[in-house]
Design a protein around this motif. Structure first.
Motif, mmCIF file in Angstrom:
data_model
loop_
_atom_site.group_PDB
_atom_site.id
_atom_site.type_symbol
_atom_site.label_atom_id
_atom_site.label_comp_id
_atom_site.label_asym_id
_atom_site.label_seq_id
_atom_site.Cartn_x
_atom_site.Cartn_y
_atom_site.Cartn_z
ATOM 1 N N TYR A 147 0.846 -1.186 0.000
ATOM 2 C CA TYR A 147 0.000 0.000 0.000
ATOM 3 C C TYR A 147 0.892 1.251 0.000
ATOM 4 O O TYR A 147 1.651 1.450 -0.931
ATOM 5 C CB TYR A 147 -0.962 -0.056 1.185
ATOM 6 C CG TYR A 147 -1.826 -1.299 1.138
ATOM 7 C CD1 TYR A 147 -2.918 -1.376 0.277
ATOM 8 C CD2 TYR A 147 -1.519 -2.421 1.897
ATOM 9 C CE1 TYR A 147 -3.690 -2.523 0.199
ATOM 10 C CE2 TYR A 147 -2.287 -3.572 1.826
ATOM 11 C CZ TYR A 147 -3.375 -3.619 0.970
ATOM 12 O OH TYR A 147 -4.132 -4.757 0.883
ATOM 13 N N SER B 1 2.480 -6.030 1.256
ATOM 14 C CA SER B 1 1.381 -6.991 1.221
ATOM 15 C C SER B 1 1.922 -8.338 0.765
ATOM 16 O O SER B 1 3.120 -8.498 0.524
ATOM 17 C CB SER B 1 0.282 -6.511 0.260
ATOM 18 O OG SER B 1 0.728 -6.608 -1.078
ATOM 19 N N THR C 112 -2.632 -11.684 2.407
ATOM 20 C CA THR C 112 -3.474 -10.794 1.598
ATOM 21 C C THR C 112 -4.547 -11.605 0.884
ATOM 22 O O THR C 112 -4.275 -12.682 0.362
ATOM 23 C CB THR C 112 -2.631 -10.035 0.555
ATOM 24 O OG1 THR C 112 -1.693 -9.184 1.222
ATOM 25 C CG2 THR C 112 -3.515 -9.178 -0.350
ATOM 26 N N HIS D 80 -8.003 -11.156 -1.898
ATOM 27 C CA HIS D 80 -8.722 -10.312 -2.845
ATOM 28 C C HIS D 80 -10.182 -10.743 -2.936
ATOM 29 O O HIS D 80 -10.504 -11.929 -2.807
ATOM 30 C CB HIS D 80 -8.085 -10.394 -4.236
ATOM 31 C CG HIS D 80 -6.709 -9.824 -4.301
ATOM 32 N ND1 HIS D 80 -5.588 -10.536 -3.940
ATOM 33 C CD2 HIS D 80 -6.276 -8.595 -4.680
ATOM 34 C CE1 HIS D 80 -4.513 -9.790 -4.100
ATOM 35 N NE2 HIS D 80 -4.901 -8.601 -4.537
ATOM 36 N N PHE E 22 -11.659 -5.468 -4.089
ATOM 37 C CA PHE E 22 -11.080 -5.187 -2.783
ATOM 38 C C PHE E 22 -9.842 -6.046 -2.567
ATOM 39 O O PHE E 22 -9.774 -7.182 -3.052
ATOM 40 C CB PHE E 22 -12.078 -5.497 -1.657
ATOM 41 C CG PHE E 22 -13.215 -4.532 -1.538
ATOM 42 C CD1 PHE E 22 -13.128 -3.434 -0.697
ATOM 43 C CD2 PHE E 22 -14.383 -4.721 -2.272
ATOM 44 C CE1 PHE E 22 -14.181 -2.552 -0.569
ATOM 45 C CE2 PHE E 22 -15.444 -3.844 -2.160
ATOM 46 C CZ PHE E 22 -15.348 -2.751 -1.308
ATOM 47 N N SER E 23 -8.903 -5.524 -1.808
ATOM 48 C CA SER E 23 -7.825 -6.347 -1.269
ATOM 49 C C SER E 23 -7.654 -5.982 0.194
ATOM 50 O O SER E 23 -7.764 -4.808 0.570
ATOM 51 C CB SER E 23 -6.512 -6.130 -2.025
ATOM 52 O OG SER E 23 -5.884 -4.926 -1.633
ATOM 53 N N THR E 24 -7.428 -6.979 1.039
ATOM 54 C CA THR E 24 -7.207 -6.741 2.461
ATOM 55 C C THR E 24 -5.921 -7.433 2.880
ATOM 56 O O THR E 24 -5.593 -8.522 2.380
ATOM 57 C CB THR E 24 -8.377 -7.270 3.310
ATOM 58 O OG1 THR E 24 -8.505 -8.683 3.110
ATOM 59 C CG2 THR E 24 -9.671 -6.584 2.926
ATOM 60 N N THR E 25 -5.208 -6.818 3.813
ATOM 61 C CA THR E 25 -3.911 -7.329 4.239
ATOM 62 C C THR E 25 -3.770 -7.234 5.753
ATOM 63 O O THR E 25 -4.181 -6.239 6.362
ATOM 64 C CB THR E 25 -2.770 -6.535 3.573
ATOM 65 O OG1 THR E 25 -2.742 -6.838 2.175
ATOM 66 C CG2 THR E 25 -1.418 -6.893 4.174
ATOM 67 N N PHE F 192 -6.023 -1.957 3.284
ATOM 68 C CA PHE F 192 -6.942 -2.431 2.252
ATOM 69 C C PHE F 192 -6.941 -1.440 1.096
ATOM 70 O O PHE F 192 -6.559 -0.274 1.246
ATOM 71 C CB PHE F 192 -8.363 -2.601 2.806
ATOM 72 C CG PHE F 192 -9.110 -1.306 2.999
ATOM 73 C CD1 PHE F 192 -9.878 -0.755 1.972
ATOM 74 C CD2 PHE F 192 -9.046 -0.635 4.211
ATOM 75 C CE1 PHE F 192 -10.560 0.433 2.156
ATOM 76 C CE2 PHE F 192 -9.729 0.555 4.407
ATOM 77 C CZ PHE F 192 -10.483 1.093 3.363
ATOM 78 N N GLU G 224 -4.155 2.315 5.317
ATOM 79 C CA GLU G 224 -3.317 1.381 6.056
ATOM 80 C C GLU G 224 -3.080 1.864 7.482
ATOM 81 O O GLU G 224 -3.183 3.068 7.771
ATOM 82 C CB GLU G 224 -1.951 1.216 5.370
ATOM 83 C CG GLU G 224 -1.083 2.469 5.469
ATOM 84 C CD GLU G 224 0.323 2.303 4.922
ATOM 85 O OE1 GLU G 224 0.592 1.289 4.252
ATOM 86 O OE2 GLU G 224 1.152 3.214 5.143
#
Length: 265
Positions: A32, A37, A143, A145, A153-156, A197, A210
């Protein structure tokens, strides 16, 4: 001299770039704004990145070292599971004392590819051996998606080690001690849990947020080309920073073959 170096750097990466999508952090790794990630760019990509970080949010915490940072980064993926990254943290206001800047070499290893119900998992490692490893960071990160009808979306979630291996000034390469980063080096980069994210409502732009173990940062990115990204962000909504990156694949056909394939299309 500095302006010529920057010009040649940008010219080289612009000429070299071939289509591949990539979003990176200030040190040139998938991520990010400042955090990494577990994203992995396939097709054995090579990437070049330039980032600007303001003095107030420099990764160098001591009054002597704290300064605006210009990051020059090169990233290469040599295998499907290992990636190496070289960063130079050039600090223009004290360049007469430190020269080109602090060099940082680190590796990423892919432990698990992303699957339908499982996130991608990556471990990051900085080789020991530096007397003052302020930029060193060892971390484990996951991570995931998600594709929806209104965007991607992507989350980490990750954890950065609060400890670092430090080379003793009078010792050899293997004469190391284990120190707490925030106490010994006054450095807090990726120390503890962090997360982030991103959201892409369209396929050429998105927003991101972040928590970098110290502050909450937010920003936006735009894909100028498949190989060219521009990112701008704020640290705690107080200071502006930016990153520009280009990425290309090592697996490309000769010009004559590409022309032939284009004619077939």
């Amino acid at each position: 001299m500095k302006s010529k170096f920057s010009f040649l750097f940008c010219l080289f990466v612009m000429l070299a770039a071939i289509k591949i999508q990539a979003q990176v952090n200030i040190m040139g790794k998938p991520g990010y704004m400042t955090t990494p990630s577990a994203e992995w760019f396939d097709q054995k990509p090579v990437g070049f990145t330039f980032s600007y970080v303001p003095t107030e949010y420099s990764l160098f915490e001591s009054p002597v070292d704290k300064n605006t940072i210009n990051f020059y980064n090169v990233r290469a993926s040599f295998t499907s599971f290992m990636e190496v990254n070289l960063s130079i943290a050039y600090r223009p206001q004290i360049s007469d004392k430190i020269g080109v800047g602090d060099r940082q070499l680190d590796f990423r290893f892919r432990l698990l590819k992303e699957k339908e119900y499982w996130p991608a998992i990556v471990i990051g490692w900085t080789p020991p051996g530096s007397v003052s490893p302020i930029l060193a960071h060892d971390y484990l990160v996951a991570t995931k998606h998600f594709n929806t009808s209104f965007g991607k979306f992507s989350t980490t979630l990750g954890y950065g080690s609060p400890y670092v291996f430090v080379k003793k000034p009078e010792g050899n390469f293997l004469d190391l001690s284990i120190e707490k980063k925030d106490e010994f080096l006054k450095a807090k980069y990726l120390t503890g849990f962090y997360g982030g994210f991103s959201f892409m409502p369209v396929n050429f732009a998105g927003i991101m947020m972040e928590y970098d173990t110290k502050t909450i940062n937010a920003g936006a990115f735009i894909k100028i080309k498949d190989w060219l990204y521009l990112q701008a962000y704020t640290f705690e909504a107080k200071e502006i920073a930016f990153t520009t990156s280009v990425n290309f694949s090592l697996d490309f056909a000769p010009k004559t073959l590409r022309s032939y394939e284009k004619d077939l299309d």
